[in-house]
Design an enzyme around this catalytic site. Structure first.
Site, short mmCIF file in Angstrom:
data_model
loop_
_atom_site.label_atom_id
_atom_site.label_comp_id
_atom_site.label_asym_id
_atom_site.label_seq_id
_atom_site.Cartn_x
_atom_site.Cartn_y
_atom_site.Cartn_z
N TYR A 121 0.83 -1.22 0.00
CA TYR A 121 0.00 0.00 0.00
C TYR A 121 0.86 1.27 0.00
O TYR A 121 0.54 2.23 0.69
CB TYR A 121 -0.91 0.04 1.24
N TYR A 165 -14.16 -4.90 4.50
CA TYR A 165 -12.86 -5.25 3.92
C TYR A 165 -12.72 -6.76 4.01
O TYR A 165 -12.82 -7.35 5.08
CB TYR A 165 -11.69 -4.58 4.66
N ASP A 191 -16.62 -13.42 8.00
CA ASP A 191 -15.18 -13.21 7.87
C ASP A 191 -14.68 -12.80 9.25
O ASP A 191 -14.82 -11.65 9.66
CB ASP A 191 -14.91 -12.14 6.81
N LYS A 226 -5.19 -14.11 10.42
CA LYS A 226 -4.51 -13.16 11.32
C LYS A 226 -3.94 -13.81 12.61
O LYS A 226 -2.82 -14.26 12.58
CB LYS A 226 -5.44 -11.98 11.61
C1 PLP Z 1 -6.73 -8.92 6.89
C2 PLP Z 1 -8.08 -9.32 6.48
C3 PLP Z 1 -8.29 -10.05 5.30
C4 PLP Z 1 -7.19 -10.39 4.34
O1 PLP Z 1 -6.21 -11.19 4.90
P1 PLP Z 1 -4.79 -11.31 4.18
O2 PLP Z 1 -4.04 -12.32 4.98
O3 PLP Z 1 -4.17 -9.94 4.24
O4 PLP Z 1 -5.02 -11.74 2.78
C5 PLP Z 1 -9.60 -10.41 5.00
N1 PLP Z 1 -10.62 -10.10 5.81
C6 PLP Z 1 -10.44 -9.42 6.95
C7 PLP Z 1 -11.63 -9.11 7.82
C8 PLP Z 1 -9.17 -8.98 7.33
O5 PLP Z 1 -8.99 -8.27 8.44
#
Ligand code: PLP
Length: 436
Positions: free
Chosen positions: A21, A153, A247, A276
């Site tokens: 970024y 996101y 997610d 994460k």
């Molecule tokens: C960070 C994140 C992603 C993407 O994960 P990456 O490992 O960076 O590809 C997708 N959804 C959420 C909610 C996130 O916080």
């Protein structure tokens, strides 16, 4: 981008590295790091920063936790990697079983990948093929598109970009190249609730699934909604037979004070994505976990009903060993209580920012503390100022926020909050938090 005072490796290599970024022409040099320990980032110049970011919210137990390190070293000595094509190993099998036991409801079939974005892509493929495998796809019911929410996101890959916020998302350059999806505001009031239910009633046959970050939208600006909103979405999906994907890549593993946000919301999705903090911030690993209902749609004699996806490094044994060790720590150490205690302390310690010119909101949920402003100006200078103050804090969009390791001591939490107050006061006094 070079300067004579830098470590030699940095001067020699930096012009060959592409940063995330980042406008590589104008961005200041990244800060050289030589080590990490607990909640500290150790810099090449000898300073140690208190970490307010946990490396994009992954390092739940702090860095270099001896239990995770020991598990990874042990696994490294036996078998760093082997593919999952026709083979299986103990760390991946154990981790799948433990996740299935830990997750609420019948989220029981785990597909591993290496990044959050890819796990969301896999969840999307599961949802699309679920309808095909059930034989429910017709010209009137294509079940191919997804409904996501404003401020969402879900990743940076092509399919996941199509789920991110249309206007605020950071993928404007690719707008014309993305899959067409549906997007609505979160159903948090009468009007938006009606919009959501009307849309589902009219269009659920076009949808493969609805996708939600439950309780907290992360990279879209650390915005929180309540459990009732999540339950409303689940109920509306149930009423129309629509699949629901959570997610929990950001919210999972204690960030909000419960192991998973879905537990606090009291709702179980049809598929959940995790990443994460899954390995406690040590190695890349992600998972898309399907409920029995979704998984069973794939259990057929027809080979064409199989899910055609298989990352090369799927179920990497080192990453699975790290994740298993991280789950041990969640079981034996008071991580969730630490995250919940952080919420109260953030709320109290950040509250004085409320009166500052340009500050529009101060909020906390679990181990996330946020000062939202009208407009962040001089962002690069602000990041540098935080480092001068001995903390790593990475404001973005319209927020200055904390999402630190969950193990922070009270005085470390206070130092992070004090740094935010100091910087917010300085910026506010210069009119640099206000809209121009
Ligand atoms: C960070 C994140 C992603 C993407 O994960 P990456 O490992 O960076 O590809 C997708 N959804 C959420 C909610 C996130 O916080």
């Amino acid at each position: 981008m070079t300067d004579p005072g830098l470590p030699p490796w940095l001067a020699a290599g930096i012009d060959h590295v592409w940063l995330p970024y980042t406008q590589m022409k104008t961005a200041p040099l990244p800060v050289p790091v030589v080590g990490t320990e607990g909640a500290r980032i150790l810099l090449a110049d000898g300073r140690a920063l208190i970490d307010g970011n946990a490396s994009w919210w992954t390092a739940a137990h702090g860095y270099n936790h001896p239990h995770i390190r020991g598990a990874v070293i042990d696994q490294l000595q036996r078998m760093p990697h082997v593919m999952m094509g026709g083979l299986i190993h103990e760390p991946v099998c154990t981790l799948a079983r433990r996740l299935a036991e830990l997750l609420p409801g019948d989220l029981t079939r785990v597909f591993f990948a290496e990044s959050g974005s890819v796990s969301v892509e896999v969840a999307m493929k599961m949802a699309i093929q679920y309808w095909i495998n059930l034989g429910e796809v017709t010209p009137d019911a294509p079940h191919k598109t997804f409904l996501s929410f404003a401020r969402a996101y879900h990743g940076d890959t092509f399919a996941t970009m199509s789920l991110c916020d249309r206007d605020e998302g950071m993928h404007g350059a690719f707008r014309g190249a993305l899959l067409p999806q549906a997007q609505l505001p979160l159903p948090v009031c009468e009007t938006t609730k009606r919009q959501f239910t009307d849309f589902l009633e009219a269009s659920h046959r076009t949808l493969a699934a609805v996708v939600l970050e439950p309780l907290a939208q992360g990279a879209g600006g650390m915005r929180f909604h309540d459990a009732e909103t999540v339950r409303f979405i689940r109920a509306a999906c149930d009423a129309t037979g629509t699949l629901l994907i959570f997610d929990e890549i950001m919210t999972g593993f204690g960030r909000l004070g419960s192991m998973f946000a879905m537990e606090e919301a009291g709702v179980v999705p049809d598929i959940v994505t995790l990443s994460k903090a899954l390995t406690g911030g040590t190695l890349p690993l992600s998972a898309a976990v399907a409920s029995s209902k979704v998984a069973e749609a794939f259990l057929q004699d027809d080979p064409a009903a199989a899910l055609m996806h298989g990352p090369t490094y799927m179920g990497n044994p080192l990453a699975c060993a790290a994740a298993n060790a991280s789950l041990d720590l969640f079981a034996r150490e008071p991580r969730l209580a630490q995250a919940r205690a952080m919420e109260a302390r953030f709320a109290e310690r950040l509250a004085p920012a409320r009166g500052l010119a340009g500050v529009v909101d101060v909020r906390a949920k679990g181990a996330i503390g946020v000062v939202e402003v009208e407009k962040l100006q001089d962002l690069a200078a602000m990041k540098a100022r935080f480092i001068e103050l001995g903390v790593l804090i990475r404001p973005f969009g319209d927020i200055i926020y904390l999402s630190p390791p969950l193990i922070l001591a009270e005085e470390e939490i206070d130092r992070l909050c004090e740094a935010i107050l100091t910087v917010a006061q300085e910026w506010s006094a210069r009119g640099k938090l206000a809209r121009v």
